[in-house]
Design a protein around this motif. Structure first.
Motif, mmCIF file in Angstrom:
data_model
loop_
_atom_site.group_PDB
_atom_site.id
_atom_site.type_symbol
_atom_site.label_atom_id
_atom_site.label_comp_id
_atom_site.label_asym_id
_atom_site.label_seq_id
_atom_site.Cartn_x
_atom_site.Cartn_y
_atom_site.Cartn_z
ATOM 1 N N ALA A 53 0.820 -1.212 0.000
ATOM 2 C CA ALA A 53 0.000 0.000 0.000
ATOM 3 C C ALA A 53 0.853 1.261 0.000
ATOM 4 N N ILE A 54 2.008 1.203 0.652
ATOM 5 C CA ILE A 54 2.909 2.356 0.677
ATOM 6 C C ILE A 54 3.483 2.616 -0.715
ATOM 7 N N ILE A 55 3.774 1.548 -1.440
ATOM 8 C CA ILE A 55 4.317 1.682 -2.789
ATOM 9 C C ILE A 55 3.226 2.032 -3.803
ATOM 10 N N ALA A 56 1.984 1.651 -3.500
ATOM 11 C CA ALA A 56 0.871 1.799 -4.442
ATOM 12 C C ALA A 56 0.711 3.201 -5.026
ATOM 13 N N PRO A 57 0.689 4.273 -4.200
ATOM 14 C CA PRO A 57 0.488 5.598 -4.805
ATOM 15 C C PRO A 57 1.604 6.007 -5.741
ATOM 16 N N PHE A 58 2.816 5.483 -5.536
ATOM 17 C CA PHE A 58 3.904 5.785 -6.457
ATOM 18 C C PHE A 58 3.616 5.174 -7.825
ATOM 19 N N ILE A 59 3.176 3.909 -7.824
ATOM 20 C CA ILE A 59 2.849 3.227 -9.080
ATOM 21 C C ILE A 59 1.660 3.891 -9.760
ATOM 22 N N TYR A 67 0.471 8.086 -17.684
ATOM 23 C CA TYR A 67 0.967 7.476 -18.918
ATOM 24 C C TYR A 67 0.083 6.378 -19.520
ATOM 25 N N PHE A 68 -0.504 5.491 -18.697
ATOM 26 C CA PHE A 68 -1.191 4.336 -19.244
ATOM 27 C C PHE A 68 -2.615 4.226 -18.712
ATOM 28 N N ASN A 69 -3.467 3.597 -19.480
ATOM 29 C CA ASN A 69 -4.849 3.375 -19.052
ATOM 30 C C ASN A 69 -4.896 2.513 -17.794
ATOM 31 N N ALA A 70 -5.773 2.875 -16.866
ATOM 32 C CA ALA A 70 -5.878 2.167 -15.594
ATOM 33 C C ALA A 70 -6.268 0.706 -15.776
ATOM 34 N N GLU A 71 -7.189 0.434 -16.726
ATOM 35 C CA GLU A 71 -7.666 -0.949 -16.891
ATOM 36 C C GLU A 71 -6.568 -1.863 -17.428
ATOM 37 N N ARG A 72 -5.635 -1.321 -18.218
ATOM 38 C CA ARG A 72 -4.534 -2.143 -18.741
ATOM 39 C C ARG A 72 -3.534 -2.483 -17.645
ATOM 40 N N ILE A 73 -3.224 -1.503 -16.821
ATOM 41 C CA ILE A 73 -2.312 -1.774 -15.706
ATOM 42 C C ILE A 73 -2.945 -2.755 -14.737
ATOM 43 N N LEU A 74 -4.257 -2.632 -14.535
ATOM 44 C CA LEU A 74 -4.976 -3.580 -13.682
ATOM 45 C C LEU A 74 -4.797 -5.006 -14.203
ATOM 46 N N LEU A 80 0.428 -10.904 -13.129
ATOM 47 C CA LEU A 80 1.621 -11.112 -12.305
ATOM 48 C C LEU A 80 1.243 -11.706 -10.952
ATOM 49 N N GLY A 81 0.145 -11.228 -10.380
ATOM 50 C CA GLY A 81 -0.326 -11.739 -9.095
ATOM 51 C C GLY A 81 -0.683 -13.211 -9.160
ATOM 52 N N ALA A 82 -1.253 -13.651 -10.272
ATOM 53 C CA ALA A 82 -1.608 -15.063 -10.435
ATOM 54 C C ALA A 82 -0.376 -15.943 -10.324
ATOM 55 N N LEU A 83 0.731 -15.521 -10.944
ATOM 56 C CA LEU A 83 1.977 -16.276 -10.876
ATOM 57 C C LEU A 83 2.503 -16.350 -9.446
ATOM 58 N N LEU A 84 2.473 -15.231 -8.736
ATOM 59 C CA LEU A 84 2.999 -15.195 -7.370
ATOM 60 C C LEU A 84 2.132 -16.020 -6.413
ATOM 61 N N LEU A 85 0.826 -15.982 -6.586
ATOM 62 C CA LEU A 85 -0.054 -16.818 -5.768
ATOM 63 C C LEU A 85 0.227 -18.300 -5.986
ATOM 64 N N TYR A 86 0.504 -18.666 -7.233
ATOM 65 C CA TYR A 86 0.827 -20.060 -7.522
ATOM 66 C C TYR A 86 2.141 -20.468 -6.854
ATOM 67 N N ILE A 106 2.835 -6.063 -3.344
ATOM 68 C CA ILE A 106 3.274 -4.898 -4.111
ATOM 69 C C ILE A 106 2.503 -4.829 -5.431
ATOM 70 N N ALA A 107 2.173 -5.999 -5.990
ATOM 71 C CA ALA A 107 1.391 -6.028 -7.231
ATOM 72 C C ALA A 107 -0.094 -5.798 -6.972
ATOM 73 N N TYR A 108 -0.621 -6.339 -5.860
ATOM 74 C CA TYR A 108 -2.068 -6.304 -5.636
ATOM 75 C C TYR A 108 -2.578 -4.969 -5.101
ATOM 76 N N MET A 109 -1.888 -4.372 -4.143
ATOM 77 C CA MET A 109 -2.441 -3.196 -3.472
ATOM 78 C C MET A 109 -2.739 -2.028 -4.410
ATOM 79 N N PRO A 110 -1.935 -1.780 -5.452
ATOM 80 C CA PRO A 110 -2.332 -0.710 -6.382
ATOM 81 C C PRO A 110 -3.650 -0.978 -7.083
ATOM 82 N N THR A 111 -4.037 -2.249 -7.200
ATOM 83 C CA THR A 111 -5.286 -2.554 -7.913
ATOM 84 C C THR A 111 -6.513 -2.078 -7.153
ATOM 85 N N LEU A 112 -6.403 -1.909 -5.827
ATOM 86 C CA LEU A 112 -7.539 -1.390 -5.056
ATOM 87 C C LEU A 112 -7.890 0.022 -5.492
#
Length: 409
Positions: A53-59, A67-74, A80-86, A106-112
């Motif tokens: 969550a601390i890193i999230a606002p930076f991303i 720079y990029f559409n929110a839905e694409r970054i989501l 990436l999260g799917a790989l890490l969960l596995y 670090i990958a998931y919290m920005p998605t909130l």
């Protein structure tokens, strides 16, 4: 919104919170029983949420607002999260598990913040529309808990003994891959910040929204958000291990009672928000936090089991009336230019700084009341967050001035 967009946003919210609830609720129980992690290590694992969550606002500030559409970054983050969960699913050693869960958070919290931005971008009046989309996130959390307890019995005494809780990571890895792919079909949410502006360090780090802190009321809300998240950390970290330890059957499934109440209060929020205003809504949520921990302190699985169930059911008021109201308030303060940065900032305050402190404190207090046989003196533990939540309520009541929500064009 037309029906198609409403369906897309609702599905996005369902999967977003199905993933989080599908492994995070039982994390403490899994670590303590299947990886033999101690209270300090469990606190470390939970605190990865806060580092994310601390890193999230930076991303968010760099990518989604500029720079990029929110839905694409989501979509990219959930793949990436799917790989890490596995990878977490296949790990049984804490030293290996920790970097995976840290990377995942670090990958998931920005998605909130991203799912909120995608949603708000499609709404004319979020105070009336957002709760009817966000409620599907609550439904996703409920379904994940019911699957764990009642469909597969992964959190039963036998299931825990056999290490079946690890299957929660496989289940959510599959859901994360689905959401990652689905995200690329969501309505376009382009960046709104002017790319021709001179890029400053604050722009690169996503700290544009810090200027909101010059508003006195928002600063008080920001500080209160940090403080109330300290007792919130006790709920996330301790509730499932607490219920399992004192002998509650199907603890994870019964904890979905909290999300069931979320469904109700999410639908009531627009009425309460418009009828009583932002300040009173927040104060009610803080009072509910203090009350729920007192109920946990004096409840048991016998005569006073209803104390525990009522405490769980208060989650709807605790979460919706504070966090969803706070997201709407933050969005109204930000205006159209820095919506994503503002949502990232409030995520930083709550799930970042506040809960990072809270997880550390919860781990220390849990260890302080750890007995020789491995059980805990739970009544003494729960008194601490109850008292702290009530103190935050008093401070907010005194310093936050009544304010009407007005959206900036």
């Amino acid at each position: 919104m037309n029906a198609r967009i409403r369906f897309q946003l609702s599905t996005m919210m369902f999967l977003e919170f199905f993933i989080w609830g599908g492994w995070f609720v039982t994390l403490g129980t899994f670590l303590g029983n299947n990886i033999q992690a101690n209270d300090g290590q469990i606190a470390m694992a939970f605190s990865t949420q806060s580092w994310g969550a601390i890193i999230a606002p930076f991303i968010i500030g760099l990518i989604a607002d500029r720079y990029f559409n929110a839905e694409r970054i989501l979509g990219v983050l959930h793949l990436l999260g799917a790989l890490l969960l596995y990878l977490m699913y296949g790990t049984s050693d804490f030293d290996l598990f920790y970097p995976y869960v840290l990377g995942y958070m670090i990958a998931y919290m920005p998605t909130l913040a991203l799912v909120n931005s995608v949603s708000f971008n499609q709404m004319k009046d979020p105070t009336k529309e957002f709760s009817f989309v966000r409620v599907f996130g609550t439904a996703g959390w409920i379904v994940s808990g019911l699957i764990i307890s009642y469909a597969f019995h992964w959190d039963s005494e036998t299931g825990i003994a056999k290490g079946m809780l690890r299957n929660t990571f496989l289940m959510t890895a599959i859901a994360s891959a689905i959401l990652g792919l689905f995200s690329f079909t969501l309505p376009k949410t382009p960046p709104r910040a002017d790319r021709s502006e001179k890029v400053k360090l604050s722009n690169i780090l996503g700290l544009d929204a810090l200027k909101l802190l010059t508003d006195r009321n928002f600063m008080i809300f920001f500080i209160a958000s940090i403080l109330i998240s300290i007792p919130l950390a006790f709920y996330y970290q301790n509730t499932n291990p607490f219920l399992v330890e004192i002998g509650m059957e199907n603890a994870t499934g019964k904890m979905t009672l909290g999300q069931g109440s979320e469904l109700l209060f999410m639908l009531l929020l627009p009425y309460f928000f418009n009828k009583f205003g932002f300040k009173k809504t927040i104060m009610v949520s803080m009072l509910a936090w203090a009350l729920r921990y007192l109920l946990f302190a004096f409840g048991n699985v016998g005569e006073f089991s209803f104390f525990l169930l009522i405490g769980i059911a208060l989650h709807g008021i605790c979460y919706d009336f504070f966090f969803v109201s706070g997201q709407i308030y933050t969005d109204s303060k930000a205006g159209p230019k820095y919506k994503s940065s503002a949502q990232g900032l409030i995520t930083l305050a709550t799930y970042g700084v506040g809960m990072l402190i809270g997880f550390w404190v919860a781990g220390k207090i849990s260890n302080l009341f750890l007995q020789a046989d491995g059980s805990h003196l739970w009544r003494d533990i729960w008194i601490y967050p109850a008292g702290f939540a009530f103190l935050v309520l008093l401070l907010f009541a005194v310093f936050f001035k009544k304010e009407k929500i007005v959206y900036k064009s």
